[in-house]
Scaffold this active site. Sequence first.
Site, PDB file in Angstrom:
ATOM      1  N   ASP A   1      49.437  16.844  -8.719  1.00 35.29           N
ATOM      2  CA  ASP A   1      49.067  17.999  -9.541  1.00 35.29           C
ATOM      3  C   ASP A   1      49.100  19.258  -8.677  1.00 35.29           C
ATOM      4  OD1 ASP A   1      47.349  18.297 -12.446  1.00 35.29           O
ATOM      5  OD2 ASP A   1      47.267  19.976 -11.034  1.00 35.29           O
ATOM      6  N   ILE A   2      49.625  20.350  -9.227  1.00 33.95           N
ATOM      7  CA  ILE A   2      49.774  21.598  -8.479  1.00 33.95           C
ATOM      8  C   ILE A   2      48.407  22.250  -8.195  1.00 33.95           C
ATOM      9  CG2 ILE A   2      49.960  23.230 -10.416  1.00 33.95           C
ATOM     10  CD1 ILE A   2      52.458  24.363  -9.066  1.00 33.95           C
TER      11      ILE A   2
ATOM     12  N   ASN B   1      44.087  14.449 -21.557  1.00 32.14           N
ATOM     13  CA  ASN B   1      43.540  15.526 -22.372  1.00 32.14           C
ATOM     14  C   ASN B   1      44.402  15.661 -23.618  1.00 32.14           C
ATOM     15  OD1 ASN B   1      41.460  16.283 -20.551  1.00 32.14           O
ATOM     16  ND2 ASN B   1      42.962  17.387 -19.307  1.00 32.14           N
TER      17      ASN B   1
ATOM     18  N   GLY C   1      41.234  20.701 -23.500  1.00 27.39           N
ATOM     19  CA  GLY C   1      41.860  21.573 -22.505  1.00 27.39           C
ATOM     20  C   GLY C   1      43.288  21.217 -22.161  1.00 27.39           C
ATOM     21  N   GLN C   2      44.005  20.541 -23.077  1.00 23.31           N
ATOM     22  CA  GLN C   2      45.414  20.237 -22.787  1.00 23.31           C
ATOM     23  C   GLN C   2      46.204  21.536 -22.677  1.00 23.31           C
ATOM     24  OE1 GLN C   2      47.369  17.603 -25.592  1.00 23.31           O
ATOM     25  NE2 GLN C   2      49.228  17.453 -24.323  1.00 23.31           N
TER      26      GLN C   2
ATOM     27  N   HIS D   1      50.564  13.191 -20.302  1.00 21.25           N
ATOM     28  CA  HIS D   1      50.445  12.844 -18.882  1.00 21.25           C
ATOM     29  C   HIS D   1      49.067  12.282 -18.653  1.00 21.25           C
ATOM     30  CE1 HIS D   1      49.462  17.049 -19.634  1.00 21.25           C
ATOM     31  NE2 HIS D   1      48.480  16.917 -18.740  1.00 21.25           N
TER      32      HIS D   1
ATOM     33  N   HIS E   1      46.182  11.982 -16.031  1.00 25.13           N
ATOM     34  CA  HIS E   1      45.636  12.450 -14.758  1.00 25.13           C
ATOM     35  C   HIS E   1      45.003  11.255 -14.043  1.00 25.13           C
ATOM     36  CE1 HIS E   1      45.422  16.892 -15.663  1.00 25.13           C
ATOM     37  NE2 HIS E   1      45.482  16.441 -16.898  1.00 25.13           N
TER      38      HIS E   1
END
Length: 114
Positions: free
Chosen positions: A30-31, A87, A93-94, A100, A102
Amino acid sequence: MPDCLFCKIIAGDIPASLLYEDERLVVLADINPQAPTHVLIIPRRHIATLNDLGPGDDALVGEMTRRAAAVVREHGLDSRGYRTVFNCNADAGQTVFHIHMHVLAGRRLAWPPG
Ligand code: 5GP
Ligand code: ZN
């Protein structure tokens, strides 16, 4: 899907270093990591939200879950523990509308989540 960030990464239009890939999945760091290990398990096929999964996707979701466990095991964190999160839509909060999972590991995670 032309305007989808993860479809662009998967197509190679946006450079990203993949931690793992196979015919159906890719794994990215994740960035904006929320834990020492924070990776995203992403299906190659565009599926916007969990609400768009069909019965034919059961194996795909199973593969995503087993890949999460494998990634954590590779980091040696499987016995300490970890969290997997999907999410879905606004209340969760998508922000990227290509499903995906997490995977968060490497620190104590609070419950309930915020
Ligand atoms: P969501 O909020 O949709 O559940 O999660 C989207 C995740 O994608 C966020 O954790 C965000 O940090 C991550 N993300 C957004 N843009 C990029 C990107 O360009 N590369 C990577 N590796 N992760 C990204
Ligand atoms: Zn997509």
